[in-house]
Design an enzyme around this catalytic site. Structure first.
Site, short mmCIF file in Angstrom:
data_model
loop_
_atom_site.label_atom_id
_atom_site.label_comp_id
_atom_site.label_asym_id
_atom_site.label_seq_id
_atom_site.Cartn_x
_atom_site.Cartn_y
_atom_site.Cartn_z
N GLU A 93 -29.56 65.89 68.39
CA GLU A 93 -29.44 66.15 69.83
C GLU A 93 -29.17 67.64 70.07
OE1 GLU A 93 -25.78 64.62 71.77
OE2 GLU A 93 -25.95 66.62 72.66
N HIS A 94 -28.24 68.20 69.31
CA HIS A 94 -27.95 69.63 69.47
C HIS A 94 -29.17 70.50 69.15
CE1 HIS A 94 -23.48 70.60 69.81
NE2 HIS A 94 -23.56 69.31 70.04
#
Lengths: 425, 423
Positions: free
Chosen positions: A70-71
């Site tokens: 996600e990051h």
């Protein structure tokens, strides 16, 4: 598009499953300036062991990969960061990871199509290098440490550890400093290829949209991908019993924090049954310890609690439990009284008048969920990954009667399934 | 959306926000009074005691049952520090009649009456709040004051403010002080309550599907009829008198933490209300968004933090820079943050940064009508600062800000206090 209308809340959802397997849901909100778009994959911290479609071997990855991905999704090959690009458009962009899904989103009033271009571009184009993966470990490391200072997070996670032997719900979504140190770009690419196939993803749009038109805009921005086969998700076996009844941790807090957990079993229930059960449990928790309950009054007068504990039923396809969360100078006593009250309710049965009142309250609560485009879109996405259409909650409430509630009370609120987690100084 | 003000009586205003965008109606009563050490704790106890019961619903249980019966109306109260004022806030949110299974219930009217009853017609016995309620709520407030250490980031921010505003009203903790609780009893608290109700500024907000008859109904409401006209006692946030701090104060505190929390309290030594638009943009570029200097340099480039941001407190003209860092990185992070502040002074930011900041701020303003509580907060802010700027005008002012305006702000920004919470 398939149209489902709800006459109670007077809203409609338009649903389409595209050829590549992607599900698109549109909830039009006429006259509202805000537009919200969220794109999620049915992949969260629960999945660390799986078989990639077409492969035979099981793939095991370190904890925290879904969140790490996600990051890293924001970073682009041309050196830009999509979060910066979206922010520069004046839109509010973000992403989050839960136990069972990861989602990328933005909310805006202007520049919707430009933002949509960017969101759909970055989610479809991962770019991981050894260097940018290493860099992220520093930032996520600080995120992990930030959670270490949240007593409410610790007391929650400890409750999971008390209930579950092997289920991944007891693992921190972000992983640990140790597990994230093992993550490299190959792992990220493999998980991306597996779980970010459109057939494992759902998109929800909420705002002043014309559903058919916006669907065409979505299609235009999709790259050509074939649906993948089924991803075999491997979860450890979980016994029905809890691990231990009590768990305690020392942390500097003004007053002890507690979570009372009740471990529930997952049966391959009908989805409508799942909604009904969820509603019944919400009602029961309110009848037992809600604001108007005898127990709440007693605990408040004895100064054991100072505010309404939060009451939840959490579930995914691999776990389910009730949670009562609050602060008290004597959580043991709150726990004891709670168990006594459950016992009493089982013996005496549910008062019809209380039931009707709580039912009205729950109904109103679901209506209120439809005020904000963000709440609506997030709710439809999260429910969809559970196999539920959010409107079902409003429909099922009417089906619930005292007898059903008493049955659920007997089946779920079992003393041997209860745990108490405490964090105190 | 249609916003209208009506003065019900001198010092008592009704703000109606007519809108059909929502499934709910939101009603709020705000009592505003000056923040003083003498009264801050009493106000906190009053806000807690009023939710215990009114003359018509004399217990918490009865209020709760009534709210549940009204399809889960939510009743809530809060306490805020707004500039040098303390604001006691009371809310009821109910489902709009159009979405109820049965027709003919006038939920809006009922909930307005009930909220007014809770605030202005409390349960009393022999000219005193009920002893049992007072004792319990004093303890409740005590627990909540002690609870400020539970959220370390919030605590660090509160402590920084406290250090910056020692011996002045804004430095007071909004829930008051434990040592002041012991002198409060049912009798003196009720006396104080009567004084408060007589002198405070009263604002009533109703947002939702409003009928035209509402104003008249409110004017004839028993609880409103009882209230006297007043010249309300409160502090206009305009009356700021800010000067640059003489020297930078450094405060370090130890607690059981894994991560260090660093807060820098900055003063903007400008007293012109109209410069707040420039300051908003200054803040956005410094630490208000993901494109900001803080986020880009402290988080993305130096990887020192996950949270790296700043926020603007317009009523006091302060900016607070926040980040969570490895304790051993204190010097490094502080230096890097100071560099960002210096950079702003030198004008080291681009036209693009300014445009981005404007877009972000305008987008937020554009959502005011889409969120019921944000709408109320916005109009209350206007009311409190006695300004009457429409949303369009607000946007125009933001658009007019240029680079020189922002550098002007930057050059009048100085660090007042550096606060660090470590292990």
């Amino acid at each position: 598009m398939q149209i489902i209308e709800n006459s109670k809340v007077k809203e409609k959802v338009y649903i389409e499953k595209l050829e590549n397997g992607l599900t698109v849901m549109v909830i039009p909100k006429k006259g509202v300036q805000k537009k919200y778009m969220i794109w999620g994959t049915h992949y969260g911290s629960n999945e660390s062991s799986f078989i990639v479609p077409g492969e035979k071997e099981v793939t095991n990855v370190p904890n925290g990969v879904a969140h790490f991905l996600e990051h890293k999704m924001f970073e682009q090959e041309n050196g830009t960061n999509s979060l910066d690009v979206l922010t520069a458009l004046g839109v509010e962009a973000n992403a989050y990871t839960t136990n069972d899904h990861t989602a990328y989103l933005f909310e805006c009033t202007d520049n919707f199509y430009e933002a949509m271009d960017e969101l759909m571009d970055y989610v479809q184009h991962p770019y991981f290098t050894d260097e940018n993966v290493e860099k992220e470990k520093g930032i996520i490391g600080q995120e992990i440490m930030m959670y270490d200072d949240y007593p409410e997070w610790k007391v929650y996670l400890n409750a999971m550890k008390a209930m579950y032997h092997n289920n991944p719900v007891k693992i921190d979504i972000v992983g640990t400093i140790e597990t994230i140190s093992k993550i490299d770009k190959e792992i990220l690419y493999k998980c991306y290829q597996t779980f970010y196939n459109p057939s494992n993803m759902t998109m929800v749009l909420c705002g002043d949209f014309k559903p058919e038109e916006i669907l065409e805009e979505v299609k235009k921005r999709l790259i050509n991908t074939k649906p993948s086969g089924e991803i075999k998700r491997i979860y450890p076996n979980e016994p029905e019993e809890i691990v231990k009844e009590k768990i305690e941790q020392k942390l500097e807090v003004s007053q002890a924090m507690y979570v009372i957990g009740i471990k529930d079993t997952i049966n391959c229930e009908q989805k409508s049954e799942l909604v009904k059960k969820h509603l019944a449990i919400e009602m029961l928790l309110n009848l037992i310890i809600g604001r108007s309950s005898n127990l709440y009054k007693k605990l408040y007068n004895e100064e054991l609690i100072y505010s309404q504990p939060s009451l939840e039923y959490e579930f995914t396809n691999i776990y389910a439990h009730c949670l009562i969360t609050g602060q008290s100078n004597n959580p043991e006593e709150v726990y004891k009284s709670f168990k006594e009250e459950v016992c009493k309710l089982k013996q005496e049965g549910i008062n019809k008048e209380d039931f009707e009142r709580i039912k009205k309250m729950i109904y109103g609560g679901y209506i209120k969920e439809y005020n904000d485009v963000q709440d609506i879109a997030k709710m439809f996405l999260a429910d969809h990954f559970k196999g539920i259409n959010s409107f079902d909650y409003l429909e099922e409430i009417e089906q619930i009667n005292v007898e059903y509630l008493e049955q659920i009370l007997k089946d779920v609120f079992k003393e041997e399934k209860m745990v108490l987690s405490i964090v105190k100084s | 959306m249609e916003y209208k003000q009506t003065e019900l009586k001198k010092g008592i205003k009704l703000h109606s926000i007519k809108t059909d965008k929502f499934k709910t109606n939101l009603i709020a009563v705000f009592l505003t009074t000056n923040l003083t050490r003498e009264n801050v704790t009493k106000n906190a106890v009053i806000s807690a005691i009023l939710r215990r019961g009114s003359k018509t619903m004399p217990s918490q249980e009865e209020i709760s049952k009534q709210m549940e019966e009204m399809y889960g109306a939510s009743f809530d109260c809060g306490l805020d520090k707004t500039g040098d004022n303390q604001v006691l806030k009371f809310y009821i949110e109910t489902v709009n009649d159009n979405f109820l299974p049965q027709k003919g219930e006038n939920m809006l009217k009922t909930s307005i009456e009930e909220l007014l009853d809770i605030v202005f017609n409390p349960y009393v016995e022999n000219d005193s709040f009920k002893k049992e309620y007072v004792d319990q709520e004093k303890n409740n407030i005590k627990q909540r004051i002690e609870g400020k250490i539970d959220n370390k980031a919030r605590y660090s921010m509160d402590r920084c403010i406290e250090e910056m505003y020692k011996d002045s009203p804004f430095g007071l903790y909004k829930l008051g002080y434990i040592e002041d609780l012991k002198n409060i009893d049912g009798k003196n608290l009720y006396l104080y309550y009567q004084e408060l109700i007589k002198t405070c500024k009263i604002d009533i907000f109703v947002s939702g599907q409003i009928e035209d008859s509402m104003v008249e109904e409110l004017q004839n409401n028993e609880n409103i009829e009882k209230l006297q006209e007043r010249i309300p006692k409160f502090v206009l946030p305009k009356e700021l008198n800010k000067q640059l701090p003489k020297e930078e104060k450094v405060v370090t505190e130890s607690m059981e933490v894994t991560q260090g929390k660093l807060v820098l309290g900055l003063d903007v030594s400008l007293n012109d209300e109209d410069l707040r638009y420039d300051t908003l943009i200054y803040n956005s570029i410094l630490g208000g968004s993901a494109n900001s200097k803080m986020f880009q340099n402290v988080r993305e480039k130096a990887h020192l933090a996950y949270v790296a941001s700043s926020s603007y407190l317009r009523y006091k003209n302060n900016i607070f820079v926040n980040c969570g860092i490895e304790i051993s990185n204190y010097e490094k992070a502080l230096e890097l943050i100071k560099e960002q502040i210096e950079d702003m002074k030198k004008g080291n930011f681009t036209e693009e940064d300014i445009e981005n900041a404007k877009k972000g701020i305008i987008a937020t303003i554009n959502t005011i009508d889409d969120e019921q509580d944000t709408g109320i907060t916005y109009y209350f802010g206007q009311e409190l600062s006695q300004s009457n700027i429409s949303i369009e005008e607000y946007i125009k002012r933001i658009e007019e800000v240029n680079k020189d305006d922002i550098i002007n702000i930057a050059q009048n920004v100085a660090i007042n206090t550096v606060y660090f919470l470590k292990d």
